[in-house]
Design an enzyme around this catalytic site. Structure first.
Site, PDB file in Angstrom:
ATOM      1  N   ASP A  90      -6.469  -1.145  -2.237  1.00  0.00           N
ATOM      2  CA  ASP A  90      -5.614  -2.164  -2.839  1.00  0.00           C
ATOM      3  C   ASP A  90      -4.327  -2.192  -2.022  1.00  0.00           C
ATOM      4  OD1 ASP A  90      -4.228  -3.954  -4.383  1.00  0.00           O
ATOM      5  OD2 ASP A  90      -4.754  -3.027  -6.296  1.00  0.00           O
ATOM      6  N   ILE A  92      -1.584  -4.069  -2.058  1.00  0.00           N
ATOM      7  CA  ILE A  92      -0.400  -4.093  -2.910  1.00  0.00           C
ATOM      8  C   ILE A  92      -0.881  -4.148  -4.355  1.00  0.00           C
ATOM      9  CG2 ILE A  92       1.684  -5.314  -3.614  1.00  0.00           C
ATOM     10  CD1 ILE A  92       2.019  -6.370  -0.846  1.00  0.00           C
ATOM     11  N   ASP A  93      -0.801  -3.035  -5.040  1.00  0.00           N
ATOM     12  CA  ASP A  93      -1.142  -3.009  -6.456  1.00  0.00           C
ATOM     13  C   ASP A  93       0.138  -3.271  -7.234  1.00  0.00           C
ATOM     14  OD1 ASP A  93      -2.971  -2.613  -8.618  1.00  0.00           O
ATOM     15  OD2 ASP A  93      -1.912  -0.752  -9.038  1.00  0.00           O
ATOM     16  N   ASP A 220      -8.171  -0.995  -8.055  1.00  0.00           N
ATOM     17  CA  ASP A 220      -7.044  -0.611  -8.907  1.00  0.00           C
ATOM     18  C   ASP A 220      -7.163   0.845  -9.354  1.00  0.00           C
ATOM     19  OD1 ASP A 220      -5.769  -3.238  -9.179  1.00  0.00           O
ATOM     20  OD2 ASP A 220      -7.514  -3.793 -10.370  1.00  0.00           O
TER      21      ASP A 220
END
Length: 278
Positions: A90, A92-93, A220
């Site tokens: 991910d 940019i979580d 995520d």
């Protein structure tokens, strides 16, 4: 083989630092925002740039490994977990947080072998916190050991979740009803920080006692899953059964007792699977 995976992890930490630098530099500039599936499902040029950097840097060193990346899947790549060494990324979580410069934004990477998470790395960029965990080796934040709170009393727990607008009105109603049920247990409070990976790290380091979510994705969860378990916490399905990385749902908690108390309160709704045929 153990040393090989440690080498992979060390390489990943270096790449994650580079990715985090790109994210922090982007926060100082105007952020170009695009919508994916809805007005609340956002992507930026930085998401795409960071994922490209991570995959290319790993593929150069490990050309036979597999990848599951959020932006790659959004562009049509398959999301299938095999026994092969697989990087789940991910870039940019917490993209909405990133867009608004809300301080919980992370780069999250999990590495699986035989469908089991071997290690996880989550870098909370704005906090400059590097969370790392290797199976059987413990969990760390900036090199210092971390552990869950150990809380076993749900009424003394701080619980994390996320709301997020659901396309199906009934699903959204269930999400809100579930929050009310948890508040009515009662618990000390419910918080929604906006990054699944950071939420899991907050449980891993004892700042929160549990986190539950339906409708998230394997990218995520993969990095944070290693951190929670290595910090002494538990991770289960939303029903309280065994955790499935591709199921798009989870409960993480400081203890089995807190996890099961949450599972007993929640109403489950169908949210699909990451590996379901498109």
């Amino acid at each position: 083989m153990t040393d090989s995976w440690q080498e992979c992890m060390n390489h990943c930490v270096d790449i994650t630092k580079q990715a985090g630098k790109i994210v922090r530099e982007a926060l100082e500039k105007d952020i170009a925002v695009m919508e994916k599936s809805s007005p609340t499902d956002l992507v930026t040029e930085t998401d795409q740039r960071v994922e490209k950097l991570i995959i290319s840097a790993i593929r150069e060193k490990y050309p036979t490994h597999c990848f599951i990346g959020e932006e790659s899947v959004a562009a049509g790549a398959p999301s299938v977990l095999s026994d092969a060494p697989t990087w789940i990324i991910d870039p940019i979580d917490g993209t909405t947080n990133f867009v608004h410069r809300f301080p919980f934004v992370s780069v999250s990477i999990g590495f699986t072998v035989n469908k089991e998470v071997e290690f996880g790395i989550v870098y909370s960029c704005m906090e400059d916190k590097m969370y790392t965990a290797r199976r059987g080796k413990g969990a760390f934040c900036n090199g210092l050991p971390i552990k869950v709170s150990g809380q076993e009393d749900i009424t003394k727990s701080l619980v994390l979740t996320e709301m997020g607008l659901k396309k199906d009105p009934e699903h959204f109603k269930t999400v809100m009803d579930n929050i009310q049920k948890i508040l009515n247990v009662p618990v000390h409070g419910v918080r929604c920080p906006g990054s699944a990976a950071v939420n899991m790290c907050l449980v891993a380091c004892g700042a929160a006692d549990a986190y539950y979510h339906q409708g998230i994705y394997c990218w995520d969860m993969a990095g944070g899953a290693a951190l929670v378990t290595e910090a002494g916490g538990v991770i289960v399905d939303i029903t309280g059964g065994p955790f499935d990385l591709m199921s798009r749902r989870l409960i993480v908690a400081s203890s089995p007792r807190v996890a099961q108390c949450i599972a007993q309160e929640l109403t489950v709704f169908p949210c699909g699977r990451d590996d379901a045929p498109s």
